[in-house]
Design an enzyme around this catalytic site. Structure first.
Site, PDB file in Angstrom:
ATOM      1  N   ASP A 415       0.862  -1.086   0.089  1.00  0.00           N
ATOM      2  CA  ASP A 415       0.056   0.029   0.006  1.00  0.00           C
ATOM      3  C   ASP A 415       0.892   1.170   0.075  1.00  0.00           C
ATOM      4  O   ASP A 415       1.912   1.197   0.777  1.00  0.00           O
ATOM      5  CB  ASP A 415      -1.031  -0.004   1.139  1.00  0.00           C
ATOM      6  CG  ASP A 415      -1.871   1.342   1.308  1.00  0.00           C
ATOM      7  OD1 ASP A 415      -2.667   1.427   0.366  1.00  0.00           O
ATOM      8  OD2 ASP A 415      -1.582   2.319   2.161  1.00  0.00           O
ATOM      9  N   ASP A 617      -1.230  -0.355   6.186  1.00  0.00           N
ATOM     10  CA  ASP A 617      -1.382   0.471   7.643  1.00  0.00           C
ATOM     11  C   ASP A 617      -2.678   1.017   7.856  1.00  0.00           C
ATOM     12  O   ASP A 617      -2.990   1.469   9.023  1.00  0.00           O
ATOM     13  CB  ASP A 617      -0.215   1.287   7.826  1.00  0.00           C
ATOM     14  CG  ASP A 617      -0.287   2.760   6.998  1.00  0.00           C
ATOM     15  OD1 ASP A 617      -1.125   2.528   6.014  1.00  0.00           O
ATOM     16  OD2 ASP A 617       0.091   3.727   7.227  1.00  0.00           O
TER      17      ASP A 617
END
Length: 722
Positions: A415, A617
C-alpha cells in the site's frame, strides 16, 4: 489561559499547561453557580486545547469564561503530582525497588526488576545439569544408584506407557523403550546418559520458548511505565507491577490505561480500538467499564482496578499470541507427524536385527539411536528462534505459520500511503471555489477532520493551527465513511469532505469549477481532497505525501529477493501513483483502488498459485491483510490493521520486513539441514551399533549428543554471544 471561542454551553480554551488546566477545573467546580451542572472538561494533546461543556445557558457560559480568564496566572505546579503525563525516569525516592544511586534503564522499569527477569545463559544451565547429575552419582552409594536412576526416569517410562494405553506408538514410547531396555540389560550408564541428554534437549527448547514469550509479550504490552494511584487521598507513583485489584488508578490525557476496571471519577474520551476495533474514541464516565491497553485521548479518569497484571484482557490476548501452538508452522506440524510415523519402523528394524542376530544388545542399539527425537525437538526450536530473532530486529511475528508463509512469499503487495510514503503528509495548497475563501475552506475542513486519527486529517488540522485559524465547531455530528471521506451538516447544508470517488462519483458533485486547480495538483503528483457544501464544490485541498526515506533502498533490496510480483496499490489518482512508482522504480502499480479492490487483487494472485504478502497500515487495508497468506502492518498504522496483521513492524524501518523475510528463509534452510544431519548421523550410529563396533553406552551418547547439537544449531541465532 486563552479562550478561543464560545457558544452557549460550549467553550474551547487553551490552558497553556497541565497545572493551569487543573487549576481552572478546580475553580469551575468550586463556583457556587456552577455546582450541580455536571461540567465536562476534555483535553486534546494534539491541539493542546480543552473543551468545556455545560448547560446551554448564556449567563452560565459567560460566568465560566470569566472564571477561565481569571486563571491567567496559574499557581505553581503541584509537587505531589510531578509531570504525571510525562515519561520521567523513575527515582529511588518514588520507586523503592531501584537501588539508591542506580540509573534507571528504561522509563518506569527498575534495574532490579530487569535483573530478576533475565534468563540464565543456556550454557550455564547445561553445565549445571551435567555437574549435578554426575556429582550426585559420584557421592552416592553403589547400591542406591539404580534406584535413584529409576526414580529419575520414571516419568519418561510412565509417559510411554500412557501413550501405549491410548493406542499410540509415538516418540514417548520410543524414549521409554530405549531407557527401559537399558535398565533391563542393567546398563545403567546408558540409561543415565539417555535421560541426561533428553533433559538437556528439553531444557534448550524451554529456554528458547520462554525467551521468545518474554520478548513478544514485552512488545505487546509496551514499556512497564509507572502508574499513579490514590493512597490516603494523595496521588502516589508506583511501578505498574505493584498495582493491585482495588487500587484507584489515575490516568491522564494521552496515557494508556494499565488496568481493567470501572470509572470511579472523571469523564474522558477513550480510544479502545486496540480491543474492540472501533475507530473512534468513546465517552467514558462514572460506572463505565474500561480495559487495559486502551488510551485516554481527552480528559482524566480515576479507575477502580478490577483486573491487573496477567489478569487483564490485554494480557490474555498477549498470552494467546505468544502461545503459538495453534499457529505453528506447517513444517513444525510435519516434523511432529514425521517423528511419530518413524517410531514403528524403529521397532520393526529392532525386531529384524534380533531375528537375524539373536542378540538383544544389538537389537536395542536401533532403539537407542532413533530419528524421531531430534526431528521433533529441533524443528520448533528453529521456528521459535527465528521469531525471537525477528523480534530483536523490531518485527513481531504472531505465529510459526506466518513465519513459514513469509519464507515462501513470492508476491508482495505494498500500500502506498504510510508504507512507501511517510506517515506525516502535509497541506501544500488550498484552492477555494466560487464565493468561498481559502480560510473558510481550511478552517471548516480542520474542524471536521480533527475528529479522526488519520494522517491526512492530522495534516489538515496541523495546517490550520500553523495559520492560527480557529475551528469553531458549528457543524452537526460527523459521519466517517470508510475509504471515502466525511459527511456532516453545516448551517443546514450537507458538507462532504473526501476523495474524488466519494464527492464526484458517489455524490454527483460537479468538479469542473476547479478543473485548473485539480489539474495542477495532479501534475505535481499531489493528492486532492475535495470539499462540497450543499451539493456544490467549495474547494480543493492539495496534500503532499513525501516518500519514505528508506523506500528507495527497500525497493532495491526487495527486487533482489527474487519475488515474482511486486505491486503497489493506492486509492490516490493516477498521477500521484505514477510519480511514486517512477521515483521508486516500481513496474506494476494500480491507482484509485477501493478496499474491495485490494482483497480482489490478493485473491487473484493467490488463485494464480502465488504466496502473497500484503503490507498496509490503514483501516481500509485490514480486509486485504486478513485475506493474504501473510499480512504485514506498520507500528503507526490504524489499530484495526495492527490487530488484523500477522506480522507487525514495531519500528519505522521498512528494512525490518526484508530482514524478517531473510530470517524466515534461513530458518527453513536450517530445518532442512537439520533433517539431513539427523538422518545421516543416526543411520551411521545405528549401523555401527548393529555391527557391534561401538558399545550401547557410546551409541546413546553419540545419538543424544547429536540431538543436543541439532537443537543448539536451531537456536544459534538467539544464543548469547558471550
Amino acid at each position: 489561559m486563552l479562550v478561543n471561542h464560545q457558544i452557549p454551553g460550549r467553550i474551547r480554551f487553551t490552558p497553556g499547561s497541565a497545572a493551569a488546566l487543573e487549576a481552572a477545573t478546580r475553580a469551575l467546580e468550586a463556583a457556587p453557580a456552577l455546582r450541580g451542572q455536571a461540567l465536562d472538561i476534555t483535553y486534546s494533546p494534539r491541539t493542546r486545547r480543552a473543551l468545556l461543556l455545560l448547560r446551554a445557558d448564556e449567563a452560565l457560559t459567560a460566568l465560566a469564561v470569566d472564571i477561565l480568564l481569571a486563571q491567567a496566572q496559574p499557581p505553581a505546579p503541584d509537587p505531589g503530582l510531578p509531570a504525571l503525563a510525562e515519561d520521567a525516569c523513575c527515582q529511588p525516592a518514588v520507586c523503592r525497588r531501584t537501588p539508591p544511586g542506580a540509573e534507571c534503564l528504561l522509563p518506569g522499569v527498575c534495574q532490579a526488576d530487569r535483573q530478576r527477569g533475565a534468563l540464565e545463559h543456556p550454557v550455564l544451565i547445561i553445565a549445571r545439569k551435567v555437574a549435578n547429575f554426575y556429582l550426585r552419582r559420584l557421592f552416592m552409594p553403589m547400591w542406591l544408584r539404580p534406584w535413584w536412576l529409576a526414580w529419575q526416569v520414571a516419568p519418561l517410562l510412565l509417559g510411554g506407557l500412557r501413550s501405549l494405553a491410548r493406542g499410540r506408538l509415538d516418540v514417548a514410547v520410543l524414549d521409554a523403550a530405549a531407557i527401559g531396555s537399558s535398565l533391563a540389560l542393567r546398563d545403567f550408564n546408558t540409561a543415565g546418559t539417555i535421560f541426561l541428554l533428553l533433559d538437556i534437549s528439553e531444557t534448550l527448547e524451554e529456554w528458547t520458548r520462554e525467551k521468545s514469550r518474554g520478548n513478544i509479550a514485552a512488545m505487546l504490552r509496551g514499556e512497564d511505565r509507572p502508574a499513579w494511584v490514590l493512597r490516603q487521598g494523595q496521588p502516589v507513583r508506583i511501578p505498574a507491577g505493584e498495582l493491585q485489584a482495588g487500587d484507584l488508578v489515575i490516568v491522564k490525557s494521552g496515557l494508556a490505561i494499565p488496568v481493567d476496571g470501572v470509572v470511579a471519577d472523571g469523564t474522558a474520551m477513550v480510544n479502545q480500538s486496540s480491543m474492540t476495533g472501533e475507530p473512534l474514541a468513546v465517552r467514558k464516565a462514572v460506572g463505565h467499564e474500561v480495559l487495559a491497553g486502551t488510551v485516554v485521548e481527552e480528559g482524566d479518569l480515576t479507575i477502580l482496578a478490577e483486573g491487573v497484571g496477567d489478569h487483564t484482557r490485554l494480557a490474555q490476548i498477549a498470552q494467546v499470541i505468544t502461545e503459538s501452538e495453534s499457529m505453528r508452522a506447517e513444517v513444525h506440524s510435519q516434523a511432529v507427524r514425521m517423528a511419530d510415523r518413524i517410531v514403528p519402523f524403529s521397532f520393526i528394524l529392532a525386531g529384524l536385527v534380533f531375528a537375524v542376530t539373536r542378540n538383544v544388545r544389538q537389537a536395542a542399539a536401533v532403539l537407542l539411536a532413533d530419528y524421531s527425537c531430534a526431528i521433533k525437538l529441533s524443528t520448533p526450536l528453529a521456528v521459535r528462534a527465528a521469531i525471537l530473532e525477528a523480534a530483536r530486529r523490531g518485527v513481531l511475528v504472531k505465529g510459526g505459520k506466518h513465519l513459514e508463509a513469509l519464507a515462501r512469499a513470492d508476491a508482495i503487495i505494498l500500500d502506498k500511503t504510510g508504507t512507501l510514503t511517510q506517515a506525516r503528509p502535509s497541506v501544500v495548497d488550498v484552492c477555494p471555489v466560487g464565493d468561498y475563501s481559502r480560510e473558510y475552506i481550511l478552517r471548516h475542513a480542520a474542524c471536521l477532520e480533527e475528529h479522526f486519527p488519520h494522517p491526512v486529517a492530522e495534516a489538515v488540522v496541523r495546517k490550520a493551527e500553523e495559520e492560527g485559524l480557529d475551528h469553531r465547531e458549528r457543524h452537526a455530528e460527523v459521519e466517517y465513511i470508510l475509504a471515502h471521506g466525511i459527511s456532516s451538516t453545516l448551517d443546514g447544508q450537507r458538507v462532504l469532505l473526501g476523495s474524488r470517488h466519494f464527492v464526484h462519483e458517489d455524490e454527483g458533485v460537479d468538479l469542473d469549477p476547479a478543473e485548473e486547480s485539480i489539474r495542477r495538483c495532479a501534475a505535481s503528483g499531489h493528492t486532492a481532497l475535495y470539499m462540497a457544501i450543499g451539493g456544490q464544490l467549495a474547494g480543493v485541498i492539495c496534500i503532499e505525501d513525501p516518500i519514505h526515506p528508506d523506500a528507495p533502498r527497500f525497493m532495491r533490496r526487495l527486487e533482489n529477493m527474487g519475488l515474482s510480483r511486486i505491486i503497489m496499490l493506492t486509492g490516490d489518482g493516477e498521477a500521484s501513483a505514477r510519480r511514486v512508482a517512477e521515483e521508486l522504480g516500481i513496474k506494476e502499480y494500480r491507482a484509485g483502488v477501493l478496499p474491495t479492490d485490494k482483497t480482489a487483487i490478493v485473491d487473484e494472485l493467490r488463485a494464480a498459485g502465488l504466496t502473497v504478502a500484503m503490507v498496509g497500515d490503514g483501516i481500509n487495508d485490514s480486509a486485504a491483510l486478513t485475506r493474504a497468506d501473510v499480512g504485514v502492518s506498520m507500528k503507526h498504522g490504524a489499530d484495526i490493521a495492527r490487530e488484523a496483521c500477522d506480522v507487525l513492524l514495531t519500528t519505522p524501518r521498512l528494512d525490518g520486513l526484508l530482514d524478517t523475510m531473510a530470517i524466515a528463509r534461513r530458518a527453513m534452510r536450517r530445518i532442512r539441514r537439520n533433517y539431513g544431519f539427523i538422518v545421516g548421523s543416526n543411520t551411521l550410529f545405528i549401523a555401527l551399533g548393529v555391527a557391534g563396533l561401538i558399545s550401547p553406552a557410546l551409541l546413546a551418547l553419540l545419538h543424544n549428543a547429536g540431538t543436543v547439537l541439532t537443537c543448539a544449531h536451531s537456536m544459534r541465532p538467539v544464543l548469547p554471544r558471550h
